[in-house]
Scaffold this active site. Structure first.
Site, mmCIF file in Angstrom:
data_model
loop_
_atom_site.group_PDB
_atom_site.id
_atom_site.type_symbol
_atom_site.label_atom_id
_atom_site.label_comp_id
_atom_site.label_asym_id
_atom_site.label_seq_id
_atom_site.Cartn_x
_atom_site.Cartn_y
_atom_site.Cartn_z
ATOM 1 N N LYS A 189 0.961 -1.262 0.016
ATOM 2 C CA LYS A 189 0.090 0.005 0.068
ATOM 3 C C LYS A 189 0.841 1.398 0.046
ATOM 4 O O LYS A 189 0.470 2.185 -0.602
ATOM 5 C CB LYS A 189 -0.973 -0.007 1.104
ATOM 6 C CG LYS A 189 -1.716 1.319 1.370
ATOM 7 C CD LYS A 189 -2.736 1.254 0.097
ATOM 8 C CE LYS A 189 -3.764 2.470 0.446
ATOM 9 N NZ LYS A 189 -3.593 3.879 0.934
ATOM 10 N N GLU A 196 0.866 6.653 -6.674
ATOM 11 C CA GLU A 196 -0.368 7.611 -6.687
ATOM 12 C C GLU A 196 0.222 9.175 -6.740
ATOM 13 O O GLU A 196 -0.258 9.973 -7.304
ATOM 14 C CB GLU A 196 -1.293 7.601 -5.529
ATOM 15 C CG GLU A 196 -2.382 8.522 -5.313
ATOM 16 C CD GLU A 196 -3.137 7.915 -4.008
ATOM 17 O OE1 GLU A 196 -2.908 8.876 -3.140
ATOM 18 O OE2 GLU A 196 -3.740 7.135 -3.886
#
Length: 327
Positions: A189, A196
Protein backbone atom coordinates in the site's frame (compact mmCIF):
# COMPACT_ATOMS: atom_id res chain seq x y z
CA UNK A 1 -19.19 -12.92 10.71
CA UNK A 2 -19.00 -10.56 13.68
CA UNK A 3 -16.31 -7.87 13.73
CA UNK A 4 -15.40 -4.84 15.79
CA UNK A 5 -14.56 -1.56 14.03
CA UNK A 6 -12.46 1.01 15.89
CA UNK A 7 -12.36 4.45 14.23
CA UNK A 8 -15.43 5.76 12.40
CA UNK A 9 -13.98 8.51 10.26
CA UNK A 10 -14.19 8.94 6.49
CA UNK A 11 -13.37 5.29 5.80
CA UNK A 12 -14.06 3.39 9.02
CA UNK A 13 -17.79 4.16 9.13
CA UNK A 14 -18.26 3.14 5.50
CA UNK A 15 -16.28 -0.07 6.03
CA UNK A 16 -18.79 -0.94 8.75
CA UNK A 17 -21.72 -0.06 6.48
CA UNK A 18 -20.38 -2.15 3.59
CA UNK A 19 -19.82 -5.13 5.86
CA UNK A 20 -23.36 -4.86 7.25
CA UNK A 21 -24.74 -4.67 3.71
CA UNK A 22 -23.08 -8.04 3.12
CA UNK A 23 -24.66 -9.60 6.19
CA UNK A 24 -21.87 -9.19 8.74
CA UNK A 25 -22.47 -7.91 12.28
CA UNK A 26 -20.46 -4.88 13.44
CA UNK A 27 -19.67 -3.63 16.93
CA UNK A 28 -18.32 -0.09 16.53
CA UNK A 29 -16.35 2.38 18.63
CA UNK A 30 -15.02 5.90 18.22
CA UNK A 31 -14.03 8.65 20.66
CA UNK A 32 -16.79 10.70 19.05
CA UNK A 33 -20.11 9.05 19.84
CA UNK A 34 -22.03 10.71 16.98
CA UNK A 35 -20.94 8.43 14.10
CA UNK A 36 -21.37 5.40 16.35
CA UNK A 37 -24.96 6.34 17.09
CA UNK A 38 -25.61 6.83 13.37
CA UNK A 39 -24.28 3.36 12.66
CA UNK A 40 -26.33 1.95 15.53
CA UNK A 41 -29.41 3.29 13.78
CA UNK A 42 -28.29 1.29 10.72
CA UNK A 43 -27.97 -1.91 12.73
CA UNK A 44 -24.51 -1.80 14.32
CA UNK A 45 -23.84 -2.25 18.04
CA UNK A 46 -22.32 0.87 19.65
CA UNK A 47 -19.58 0.45 22.27
CA UNK A 48 -18.57 3.49 24.30
CA UNK A 49 -15.13 2.07 25.18
CA UNK A 50 -12.69 -0.48 23.80
CA UNK A 51 -13.47 -2.63 26.82
CA UNK A 52 -17.17 -2.62 25.96
CA UNK A 53 -16.35 -3.45 22.35
CA UNK A 54 -14.25 -6.47 23.37
CA UNK A 55 -16.97 -7.73 25.73
CA UNK A 56 -19.59 -7.46 22.99
CA UNK A 57 -17.62 -9.64 20.56
CA UNK A 58 -17.81 -13.42 20.42
CA UNK A 59 -14.56 -15.40 20.53
CA UNK A 60 -12.38 -15.69 18.57
CA UNK A 61 -12.71 -11.93 18.23
CA UNK A 62 -11.86 -9.83 15.17
CA UNK A 63 -11.16 -6.11 15.59
CA UNK A 64 -10.48 -3.81 12.62
CA UNK A 65 -8.63 -0.62 13.61
CA UNK A 66 -9.14 2.26 11.16
CA UNK A 67 -7.29 5.22 12.67
CA UNK A 68 -4.63 7.69 11.47
CA UNK A 69 -1.12 6.25 11.45
CA UNK A 70 1.04 7.11 14.43
CA UNK A 71 0.45 7.44 18.16
CA UNK A 72 -3.34 7.14 18.04
CA UNK A 73 -3.14 3.78 16.26
CA UNK A 74 -0.27 2.60 18.45
CA UNK A 75 -2.23 3.44 21.60
CA UNK A 76 -5.44 1.75 20.44
CA UNK A 77 -3.67 -1.44 19.32
CA UNK A 78 -1.65 -1.53 22.52
CA UNK A 79 -4.79 -1.28 24.64
CA UNK A 80 -6.56 -3.95 22.60
CA UNK A 81 -3.62 -6.30 23.12
CA UNK A 82 -4.24 -6.14 26.87
CA UNK A 83 -7.99 -6.71 26.53
CA UNK A 84 -8.14 -9.55 24.00
CA UNK A 85 -7.78 -13.30 24.61
CA UNK A 86 -5.61 -15.91 22.94
CA UNK A 87 -6.70 -16.59 19.37
CA UNK A 88 -8.21 -13.12 18.80
CA UNK A 89 -7.15 -11.03 15.79
CA UNK A 90 -6.44 -7.33 15.31
CA UNK A 91 -6.44 -5.86 11.81
CA UNK A 92 -4.75 -2.51 11.19
CA UNK A 93 -6.50 -1.17 8.11
CA UNK A 94 -4.91 2.29 8.24
CA UNK A 95 -1.63 3.47 6.77
CA UNK A 96 0.84 2.36 9.43
CA UNK A 97 4.56 2.07 8.65
CA UNK A 98 5.28 -1.49 7.55
CA UNK A 99 8.21 -1.97 9.95
CA UNK A 100 5.85 -1.20 12.85
CA UNK A 101 3.65 -4.07 11.63
CA UNK A 102 6.52 -6.53 11.91
CA UNK A 103 7.22 -5.39 15.47
CA UNK A 104 3.55 -5.56 16.46
CA UNK A 105 3.14 -9.04 14.97
CA UNK A 106 6.01 -10.33 17.12
CA UNK A 107 4.49 -8.70 20.21
CA UNK A 108 1.08 -10.21 19.44
CA UNK A 109 2.54 -13.66 18.82
CA UNK A 110 4.05 -13.58 22.31
CA UNK A 111 0.49 -13.09 23.63
CA UNK A 112 -0.91 -15.83 21.36
CA UNK A 113 -2.81 -13.14 19.41
CA UNK A 114 -2.98 -12.65 15.65
CA UNK A 115 -2.18 -9.45 13.76
CA UNK A 116 -2.86 -8.50 10.14
CA UNK A 117 -1.82 -5.34 8.32
CA UNK A 118 -4.25 -4.42 5.56
CA UNK A 119 -3.49 -1.60 3.16
CA UNK A 120 -6.90 -0.22 2.23
CA UNK A 121 -7.49 1.89 -0.89
CA UNK A 122 -10.83 3.31 -1.93
CA UNK A 123 -11.23 6.50 0.04
CA UNK A 124 -14.66 8.00 0.54
CA UNK A 125 -16.01 6.07 -2.47
CA UNK A 126 -15.34 2.64 -0.99
CA UNK A 127 -18.86 2.10 0.31
CA UNK A 128 -20.20 1.86 -3.23
CA UNK A 129 -17.09 0.93 -5.25
CA UNK A 130 -15.48 -1.41 -2.75
CA UNK A 131 -11.97 -1.31 -1.30
CA UNK A 132 -8.77 -2.61 -2.84
CA UNK A 133 -7.12 -4.59 -0.04
CA UNK A 134 -3.45 -5.53 0.35
CA UNK A 135 -3.10 -7.97 3.25
CA UNK A 136 -0.05 -8.98 5.28
CA UNK A 137 0.04 -11.76 7.88
CA UNK A 138 -0.39 -15.46 8.56
CA UNK A 139 -1.95 -17.31 5.63
CA UNK A 140 -4.27 -19.37 7.84
CA UNK A 141 -5.69 -16.25 9.51
CA UNK A 142 -6.13 -14.46 6.17
CA UNK A 143 -8.00 -17.50 4.82
CA UNK A 144 -10.23 -17.70 7.90
CA UNK A 145 -11.22 -14.06 7.54
CA UNK A 146 -11.81 -14.30 3.79
CA UNK A 147 -15.57 -13.52 4.09
CA UNK A 148 -14.66 -10.12 5.57
CA UNK A 149 -12.17 -9.26 2.85
CA UNK A 150 -14.42 -10.56 0.06
CA UNK A 151 -17.27 -8.35 1.29
CA UNK A 152 -15.10 -5.22 1.37
CA UNK A 153 -13.36 -5.81 -1.97
CA UNK A 154 -14.91 -4.49 -5.19
CA UNK A 155 -15.17 -7.87 -6.91
CA UNK A 156 -14.47 -8.51 -10.59
CA UNK A 157 -17.01 -5.94 -11.77
CA UNK A 158 -16.70 -5.11 -15.44
CA UNK A 159 -12.92 -5.48 -15.59
CA UNK A 160 -11.82 -8.42 -17.73
CA UNK A 161 -9.17 -10.79 -16.47
CA UNK A 162 -5.71 -9.84 -17.75
CA UNK A 163 -5.00 -11.84 -20.97
CA UNK A 164 -2.46 -14.57 -20.37
CA UNK A 165 -2.80 -14.42 -16.58
CA UNK A 166 -2.57 -17.83 -14.98
CA UNK A 167 -4.95 -17.57 -12.06
CA UNK A 168 -2.99 -19.21 -9.27
CA UNK A 169 -4.95 -17.05 -6.80
CA UNK A 170 -8.50 -15.86 -7.50
CA UNK A 171 -8.36 -13.04 -4.95
CA UNK A 172 -6.43 -10.38 -6.92
CA UNK A 173 -9.02 -10.60 -9.70
CA UNK A 174 -11.63 -9.68 -7.09
CA UNK A 175 -9.68 -6.73 -5.70
CA UNK A 176 -7.85 -8.17 -2.68
CA UNK A 177 -4.46 -9.80 -2.22
CA UNK A 178 -2.57 -11.72 0.43
CA UNK A 179 0.70 -9.90 -0.22
CA UNK A 180 2.83 -11.96 2.17
CA UNK A 181 4.01 -12.00 5.77
CA UNK A 182 3.32 -9.23 8.29
CA UNK A 183 4.43 -5.88 6.90
CA UNK A 184 3.83 -6.88 3.28
CA UNK A 185 0.29 -5.48 3.19
CA UNK A 186 1.27 -2.00 4.28
CA UNK A 187 4.48 -2.13 2.22
CA UNK A 188 2.49 -2.75 -0.97
CA UNK A 189 0.00 0.00 0.00
CA UNK A 190 2.92 2.36 0.72
CA UNK A 191 4.30 1.86 -2.79
CA UNK A 192 0.76 2.22 -4.19
CA UNK A 193 0.50 5.64 -2.57
CA UNK A 194 3.97 6.62 -3.80
CA UNK A 195 2.88 5.78 -7.35
CA UNK A 196 -0.33 7.71 -6.75
CA UNK A 197 1.75 10.80 -5.94
CA UNK A 198 3.59 10.47 -9.26
CA UNK A 199 0.45 9.92 -11.33
CA UNK A 200 -1.32 12.86 -9.73
CA UNK A 201 1.69 15.11 -10.26
CA UNK A 202 1.92 14.16 -13.95
CA UNK A 203 -1.75 14.97 -14.58
CA UNK A 204 -1.51 18.23 -12.65
CA UNK A 205 1.63 19.44 -14.44
CA UNK A 206 0.25 18.53 -17.86
CA UNK A 207 -2.93 20.48 -17.27
CA UNK A 208 -0.91 23.42 -15.99
CA UNK A 209 1.07 23.50 -19.25
CA UNK A 210 -2.19 23.45 -21.22
CA UNK A 211 -3.63 26.26 -19.12
CA UNK A 212 -0.59 28.42 -19.76
CA UNK A 213 -0.55 27.82 -23.51
CA UNK A 214 -2.10 31.26 -23.87
CA UNK A 215 0.38 32.98 -21.57
CA UNK A 216 1.40 36.56 -22.28
CA UNK A 217 4.98 35.35 -21.96
CA UNK A 218 4.62 33.61 -25.34
CA UNK A 219 4.76 35.35 -28.73
CA UNK A 220 1.26 36.40 -29.67
CA UNK A 221 1.17 34.23 -32.79
CA UNK A 222 2.01 31.12 -30.72
CA UNK A 223 -0.59 31.56 -28.00
CA UNK A 224 -3.34 28.92 -27.78
CA UNK A 225 -6.67 29.27 -25.96
CA UNK A 226 -7.32 25.76 -24.64
CA UNK A 227 -10.29 24.79 -22.50
CA UNK A 228 -8.61 22.65 -19.85
CA UNK A 229 -11.90 21.28 -18.53
CA UNK A 230 -12.81 20.03 -22.01
CA UNK A 231 -9.38 18.44 -22.42
CA UNK A 232 -9.79 16.57 -19.14
CA UNK A 233 -13.20 15.40 -20.30
CA UNK A 234 -12.05 14.15 -23.70
CA UNK A 235 -9.06 12.36 -22.18
CA UNK A 236 -11.51 10.33 -20.06
CA UNK A 237 -12.86 8.70 -23.22
CA UNK A 238 -10.58 6.24 -24.97
CA UNK A 239 -7.23 7.88 -24.21
CA UNK A 240 -4.21 5.99 -22.87
CA UNK A 241 -4.28 7.99 -19.61
CA UNK A 242 -7.95 7.36 -18.80
CA UNK A 243 -8.19 6.78 -15.04
CA UNK A 244 -10.23 7.41 -11.93
CA UNK A 245 -7.87 10.26 -11.02
CA UNK A 246 -8.67 11.86 -14.37
CA UNK A 247 -12.40 11.35 -13.73
CA UNK A 248 -12.07 13.22 -10.43
CA UNK A 249 -10.06 15.98 -12.07
CA UNK A 250 -12.62 16.44 -14.85
CA UNK A 251 -15.41 16.64 -12.28
CA UNK A 252 -13.54 19.29 -10.27
CA UNK A 253 -12.81 21.37 -13.39
CA UNK A 254 -16.40 21.13 -14.58
CA UNK A 255 -17.54 22.60 -11.28
CA UNK A 256 -14.79 25.23 -10.98
CA UNK A 257 -12.62 25.68 -14.12
CA UNK A 258 -10.14 27.97 -12.33
CA UNK A 259 -10.12 25.81 -9.17
CA UNK A 260 -10.53 29.06 -7.28
CA UNK A 261 -11.72 27.20 -4.19
CA UNK A 262 -8.27 25.61 -3.78
CA UNK A 263 -5.07 27.27 -2.60
CA UNK A 264 -2.78 24.57 -3.97
CA UNK A 265 -1.40 23.63 -0.53
CA UNK A 266 -0.85 19.87 -0.88
CA UNK A 267 -0.21 17.71 2.18
CA UNK A 268 1.54 14.33 2.23
CA UNK A 269 0.28 11.59 4.52
CA UNK A 270 3.60 9.81 5.08
CA UNK A 271 3.54 6.95 2.58
CA UNK A 272 5.30 9.02 -0.09
CA UNK A 273 8.20 9.71 2.27
CA UNK A 274 8.39 6.04 3.29
CA UNK A 275 8.39 5.02 -0.38
CA UNK A 276 11.40 7.23 -1.06
CA UNK A 277 13.10 5.87 2.07
CA UNK A 278 12.54 2.31 0.83
CA UNK A 279 14.01 3.25 -2.56
CA UNK A 280 17.11 4.60 -0.82
CA UNK A 281 17.44 1.46 1.33
CA UNK A 282 17.08 -0.78 -1.74
CA UNK A 283 19.24 1.46 -3.96
CA UNK A 284 16.38 1.66 -6.48
CA UNK A 285 16.19 4.84 -8.61
CA UNK A 286 12.82 6.57 -8.05
CA UNK A 287 13.18 9.96 -9.70
CA UNK A 288 9.50 10.53 -10.50
CA UNK A 289 8.19 9.47 -7.09
CA UNK A 290 10.83 11.53 -5.30
CA UNK A 291 10.11 14.61 -7.42
CA UNK A 292 6.37 14.25 -6.79
CA UNK A 293 6.99 14.19 -3.04
CA UNK A 294 9.23 17.25 -3.21
CA UNK A 295 6.61 19.06 -5.29
CA UNK A 296 4.22 18.66 -2.37
CA UNK A 297 6.77 20.19 -0.03
CA UNK A 298 7.16 23.14 -2.40
CA UNK A 299 3.39 23.56 -2.69
CA UNK A 300 3.33 24.81 0.88
CA UNK A 301 5.42 27.83 -0.13
CA UNK A 302 3.85 28.98 -3.41
CA UNK A 303 0.89 27.63 -5.33
CA UNK A 304 0.50 26.83 -9.02
CA UNK A 305 -2.56 25.69 -10.92
CA UNK A 306 -1.04 22.19 -10.93
CA UNK A 307 -1.13 22.14 -7.13
CA UNK A 308 -4.78 23.21 -7.17
CA UNK A 309 -5.43 20.22 -9.47
CA UNK A 310 -3.71 17.97 -6.93
CA UNK A 311 -5.83 19.39 -4.11
CA UNK A 312 -8.98 18.84 -6.15
CA UNK A 313 -8.05 15.20 -6.82
CA UNK A 314 -7.25 14.56 -3.13
CA UNK A 315 -10.62 15.97 -2.11
CA UNK A 316 -12.32 13.89 -4.79
CA UNK A 317 -10.96 10.48 -3.87
CA UNK A 318 -10.32 10.83 -0.15
CA UNK A 319 -12.32 13.79 1.10
CA UNK A 320 -9.05 15.50 2.06
CA UNK A 321 -9.59 19.17 2.94
CA UNK A 322 -6.82 21.73 2.60
CA UNK A 323 -5.49 23.04 5.93
CA UNK A 324 -6.52 26.50 7.05
CA UNK A 325 -4.28 29.11 5.43
CA UNK A 326 -3.63 30.64 8.84
CA UNK A 327 -2.19 27.30 10.02
Amino acid sequence: MQIGIVGLGRMGANIARRLMRHGHTCVVHDRDAAPGRQLAADGAVWAATLGELVKALQTPRIVWVMLPAGDVTETAIGELATLLDAGDTVIDGGNSFWKDDIRRAHEFKARDLHYLDVGTSGGVWGLERGYCLMIGGEAAVVERLDPIFAALAPGKGGIAVTPGRKAKDRRPEHGYLHAGANGAGHFVKMIHNGIEYGMMQAIAEGLDILRNAGSARLPKELRLAIDVADVAEVWRRGSVITSWLLDLTAAALAEDPALAAYSGHVEDSGEGRWTVQAAVEEAVPAEVLTAALYARFRSRQDHTFAEKVLSAMRKGFGGHIEPNKAG
